[in-house]
Design an enzyme around this catalytic site. Sequence first.
Site, PDB file in Angstrom:
ATOM      1  N   LYS A 172     -10.337  10.275   8.842  1.00 23.28           N
ATOM      2  CA  LYS A 172      -9.625  10.558   7.457  1.00 23.28           C
ATOM      3  C   LYS A 172      -8.003  10.827   7.964  1.00 23.28           C
ATOM      4  O   LYS A 172      -7.816  12.038   8.381  1.00 23.28           O
ATOM      5  CB  LYS A 172     -10.158  11.972   6.640  1.00 23.28           C
ATOM      6  CG  LYS A 172      -9.854  11.688   5.111  1.00 23.28           C
ATOM      7  CD  LYS A 172      -8.493  12.004   4.770  1.00 23.28           C
ATOM      8  CE  LYS A 172      -8.039  13.292   4.695  1.00 23.28           C
ATOM      9  NZ  LYS A 172      -6.498  13.152   4.462  1.00 23.28           N
ATOM     10  N   GLU A 247      -7.599  21.878  16.049  1.00 25.77           N
ATOM     11  CA  GLU A 247      -6.300  21.861  17.049  1.00 25.77           C
ATOM     12  C   GLU A 247      -4.963  22.206  15.874  1.00 25.77           C
ATOM     13  O   GLU A 247      -4.636  21.261  14.845  1.00 25.77           O
ATOM     14  CB  GLU A 247      -6.116  20.509  17.602  1.00 25.77           C
ATOM     15  CG  GLU A 247      -6.827  20.140  18.753  1.00 25.77           C
ATOM     16  CD  GLU A 247      -7.055  21.071  19.674  1.00 25.77           C
ATOM     17  OE1 GLU A 247      -6.035  21.537  19.959  1.00 25.77           O
ATOM     18  OE2 GLU A 247      -8.056  21.082  20.429  1.00 25.77           O
ATOM     19  N   CYS A 281       3.806  19.809  17.280  1.00 17.03           N
ATOM     20  CA  CYS A 281       3.213  21.122  17.477  1.00 17.03           C
ATOM     21  C   CYS A 281       3.611  21.806  18.696  1.00 17.03           C
ATOM     22  O   CYS A 281       3.461  23.132  18.576  1.00 17.03           O
ATOM     23  CB  CYS A 281       1.314  20.598  17.317  1.00 17.03           C
ATOM     24  SG  CYS A 281       1.128  19.620  18.794  1.00 17.03           S
ATOM     25  N   GLU A 382       5.049  28.986  11.942  1.00 19.07           N
ATOM     26  CA  GLU A 382       5.439  27.901  12.312  1.00 19.07           C
ATOM     27  C   GLU A 382       6.389  26.951  11.360  1.00 19.07           C
ATOM     28  O   GLU A 382       5.826  26.895  10.211  1.00 19.07           O
ATOM     29  CB  GLU A 382       4.353  27.217  12.628  1.00 19.07           C
ATOM     30  CG  GLU A 382       4.823  25.416  13.178  1.00 19.07           C
ATOM     31  CD  GLU A 382       3.225  24.647  13.201  1.00 19.07           C
ATOM     32  OE1 GLU A 382       2.621  24.590  12.271  1.00 19.07           O
ATOM     33  OE2 GLU A 382       2.900  23.905  14.327  1.00 19.07           O
TER      34      GLU A 382
HETATM   35  P1  NAD Z   1      -2.611  19.684   7.149  1.00 14.32           P
HETATM   36  O1  NAD Z   1      -3.196  20.722   7.717  1.00 14.32           O
HETATM   37  O2  NAD Z   1      -1.570  19.622   6.063  1.00 14.32           O
HETATM   38  O3  NAD Z   1      -3.092  18.234   6.959  1.00 14.32           O
HETATM   39  C1  NAD Z   1      -3.849  17.872   8.122  1.00 14.32           C
HETATM   40  C2  NAD Z   1      -5.205  16.777   7.591  1.00 14.32           C
HETATM   41  O4  NAD Z   1      -6.115  17.589   6.879  1.00 14.32           O
HETATM   42  C3  NAD Z   1      -4.543  15.758   6.677  1.00 14.32           C
HETATM   43  O5  NAD Z   1      -5.403  14.600   6.938  1.00 14.32           O
HETATM   44  C4  NAD Z   1      -5.007  16.328   5.304  1.00 14.32           C
HETATM   45  O6  NAD Z   1      -5.197  15.380   4.263  1.00 14.32           O
HETATM   46  C5  NAD Z   1      -6.105  17.086   5.633  1.00 14.32           C
HETATM   47  N1  NAD Z   1      -6.686  18.016   4.695  1.00 14.32           N
HETATM   48  C6  NAD Z   1      -5.844  18.912   3.835  1.00 14.32           C
HETATM   49  N2  NAD Z   1      -6.734  19.849   3.147  1.00 14.32           N
HETATM   50  C7  NAD Z   1      -7.499  19.640   3.609  1.00 14.32           C
HETATM   51  C8  NAD Z   1      -9.127  20.249   3.205  1.00 14.32           C
HETATM   52  N3  NAD Z   1      -9.251  21.354   2.566  1.00 14.32           N
HETATM   53  N4  NAD Z   1     -10.157  20.021   3.741  1.00 14.32           N
HETATM   54  C9  NAD Z   1     -10.137  18.858   4.969  1.00 14.32           C
HETATM   55  N5  NAD Z   1      -9.196  18.406   5.101  1.00 14.32           N
HETATM   56  C10 NAD Z   1      -8.032  18.556   4.678  1.00 14.32           C
HETATM   57  O7  NAD Z   1      -1.311  19.086   8.520  1.00 14.32           O
HETATM   58  P2  NAD Z   1      -0.234  18.275   8.392  1.00 14.32           P
HETATM   59  O8  NAD Z   1       0.907  18.975   7.591  1.00 14.32           O
HETATM   60  O9  NAD Z   1      -0.802  17.095   8.292  1.00 14.32           O
HETATM   61  O10 NAD Z   1       0.240  18.447   9.887  1.00 14.32           O
HETATM   62  C11 NAD Z   1       1.116  19.449  10.579  1.00 14.32           C
HETATM   63  C12 NAD Z   1       0.240  20.521  11.406  1.00 14.32           C
HETATM   64  O11 NAD Z   1      -0.450  19.736  12.427  1.00 14.32           O
HETATM   65  C13 NAD Z   1       1.017  21.352  11.909  1.00 14.32           C
HETATM   66  O12 NAD Z   1       0.844  22.921  11.642  1.00 14.32           O
HETATM   67  C14 NAD Z   1       1.031  20.989  13.478  1.00 14.32           C
HETATM   68  O13 NAD Z   1       1.258  22.242  14.383  1.00 14.32           O
HETATM   69  C15 NAD Z   1      -0.545  20.657  13.197  1.00 14.32           C
HETATM   70  N6  NAD Z   1      -0.826  19.860  14.530  1.00 14.32           N
HETATM   71  C16 NAD Z   1      -1.106  20.335  15.755  1.00 14.32           C
HETATM   72  C17 NAD Z   1      -1.433  19.551  16.749  1.00 14.32           C
HETATM   73  C18 NAD Z   1      -2.498  20.069  18.158  1.00 14.32           C
HETATM   74  O14 NAD Z   1      -2.625  19.466  19.154  1.00 14.32           O
HETATM   75  N7  NAD Z   1      -2.563  21.477  18.025  1.00 14.32           N
HETATM   76  C19 NAD Z   1      -1.036  18.242  17.064  1.00 14.32           C
HETATM   77  C20 NAD Z   1      -0.279  17.801  16.122  1.00 14.32           C
HETATM   78  C21 NAD Z   1      -0.124  18.534  14.780  1.00 14.32           C
END
Ligand code: NAD
Length: 492
Positions: A172, A247, A281, A382
């Site tokens: 997803k 993550e 991130c 963040e």
């Molecule tokens: P997000 O949490 O908004 O979304 C991530 C994914 O989760 C998307 O596919 C989204 O559709 C899905 N999602 C949203 N709500 C959900 C739910 N209730 N249940 C299941 N899935 C759901 O994050 P984003 O805005 O897409 O990405 C940015 C974030 O990702 C930042 O906080 C960044 O630090 C983090 N990130 C972390 C790493 C790491 O390695 N630690 C790497 C890249 C990004």
Amino acid sequence: MPNLYIDGHWTSGSAGTAPVVNPYDASVVTEVDQAGTDDVDRAVAAARAAFDSGPWRATTAGERGAILGRIAEMLQRDKEKIARTETLDTGKTLAESRIDVDDVTAVFRYYSGLADKDAGRVVDTGNADVVARVVHEPVGVCALITPWNYPLLQLSWKVAPAIAAGNTMVIKPSEVTPLTSITLVELCEEAGIPPGVVNILLGDGPSVGAPLTSHPDVDMVSFTGGLSTGQAIIRASAETVKRTAVELGGKNPNIVFADTDLELAVDYVMLAVFLHSGQVCSAGARLIVEESIADAVVDEVVRRASYIRQGNGLDDGVEVGPLVSAAHLAKIEDFVASARAEGATIRCGGTRPDDPSLKNGFFFLPTVITDVTRDMRVIREETFGPLLTVERFTTEAEAIELGNDTHYGLAGAVFTQDMGRAHRVSSALRHGTVWINDFHPYFPGAEWGGMGRSGNGRELGPTGLAEYQEIKHVWNNTAPEPQRWFSGTPAS
Ligand code: NAD
């Protein structure tokens, strides 16, 4: 061609279509199919059936490694096309997207090589009649949920080890950037992975991600994304006691001591925070700099920040692209407003650019924020944008204390020529990755992940494979004798 892939068929979803937007100019790149709840059930059922029976479970680890090797070759074959798609979808520069494809290839090659190297072990029980083995088995059906900042790269860190370990999966991707995830599934199909093993659903978190995380037939959720989503996923997984690997975000300190060469310090401070407009991130968003060089470093960063070339990621000479979406731009504007309201000084940037050629896109100027205090929102949370905050220290202990003053614990860096100090500080920092005199590099063979609220798992390296494995102890008594623990006779 329809965009969902379920049980070996490309199919449309039951929830219509949604536009994919180019962040450079807000134009619509394409429309993609959206999954409904029935599609979630169909994809999980296909992954379940492919795991429980069928040819996949009979493959050897070596065969799965060979599949990963083939996918790596195809990624290189299609590198230019994939990189352009990633740039259209995310806004990042083509140079960055090409590096991403090379990194993704390296990850597939790494797990191709690792797949058959660790089948478990035999345990010495001291009893020659007993053969005790510890074996590694796949976890089962994995939901792989990914963010928008490195769409293909973050997915590869999950798909490659999940395949190596013999799992089946439902992918997803972020609804904001689904395109290269679709491409990766096409490559999995071309590489000969049987139907049902790799499935992809498109749609937003509440409609597609959430039902996956609570689905009784999903054994594991591997998630990369924001903290609050990660918390929701862990809560939703609790009911069925799924394995979760999350993550999450970071608030990453970049600690610069006064013995660092000024040119080097300024160069890395900028790379750390402004790469990909800070949507990384591990972005070094918190500059923690020794008092005696702070003014010089900040003045030079402010000067150079105004020269950063923003534009269309597809154009030569562009150094950074826009933010990924209008919603994310609004979030960054809100962070700057709150910093101002709390008394910080915006040394440069702080607004959208004046350049009329950028007016349709989601651009925000590289921004340096000084006169901050530790309780400000811009320091605690963040931001995930091109915002650099500056804090000052005078002693090593103070630098460490500032570097650890966050609920997150993803990554950090220390710049110094004193290697003794470098090792003291890197040991003291509670972050999953610490760079010494560098920022951002990662390597497929070295684990990546966070401490604290940055996550509970590790990707890459051998641990990144272990996340997708169950460990089973098989005790085989080859000469069993009755134990007579219970007498089997009536009590007298
Ligand atoms: P997000 O949490 O908004 O979304 C991530 C994914 O989760 C998307 O596919 C989204 O559709 C899905 N999602 C949203 N709500 C959900 C739910 N209730 N249940 C299941 N899935 C759901 O994050 P984003 O805005 O897409 O990405 C940015 C974030 O990702 C930042 O906080 C960044 O630090 C983090 N990130 C972390 C790493 C790491 O390695 N630690 C790497 C890249 C990004």
